[in-house]
Design an enzyme around this catalytic site. Structure first.
Site: not given
Ligand code: 4NP
Length: 160
Positions: A13, A16, A18-20, A127
């Protein structure tokens, strides 16, 4: 044909956190329960959170469903496109970024959108980072059913 070495799967993702990491933990648990020989990892296309634990909200949503996330964020590297068998992008932007990293060269990994395997239908795992708590539960449900289907798919491939 049975493979001699574990099948290597990486979930990707943006952050790294939340989702992955959720997909990593849920899939690993289901694959182990199914007796599949797999190695599972996750990474982010960005370096925003390298070294961080998964987001507290994601960890608590997972914990409510009996899933423990114990992972430190790491960034996707070009070598991952050769050392993993299957790279699963959590959304279409992640898919585009992985393909951009691959460029014109050959890579051994099969690169797919994670929800290609969702029995409800393909799409992005949204997201949840900037949304409310409902987003984390929605993400859990999508990831849980898709990981289940992915285990079935890999088991079928291993048995054929
Ligand atoms: P992820 O979510 O891609 O599912 O881990 C996010 C976590 C942090 C950010 C964006 C998406 N960020 O912009 O900090």
């Amino acid at each position: 044909m049975k493979t001699a070495r574990p099948f290597r799967v990486m979930f990707v993702c943006l952050g790294n956190v939340c989702r992955s990491p959720l997909a990593h933990a849920v899939f690993e648990s289901k694959a182990n329960d199914a007796g599949l020989s797999v190695e599972v990892e996750s990474s982010g296309t960005s370096a925003y959170h390298v070294g961080d634990h998964a987001d507290r909200r994601m960890r608590s949503t997972a914990a409510r469903h009996g899933v423990t996330i114990d992972h430190r964020s790491r960034q996707l590297e070009p070598g991952d496109l050769d050392s993993y068998d299957l790279l699963l992008a959590m959304d279409s932007e992640n898919l585009r970024d992985i393909r951009r990293m691959r460029g014109a060269r050959d890579a051994t990994a099969d690169i797919r959108l994670f929800r290609e395997f969702d029995p409800v239908g393909p799409g992005d795992v949204p997201d949840p980072y900037y949304g409310g708590p409902d987003g984390f539960e929605t993400v859990f449900e999508m990831v849980d059913r898709t990981a289940e289907a992915l285990v079935d798919e890999i088991r079928r491939r291993a048995e054929s």
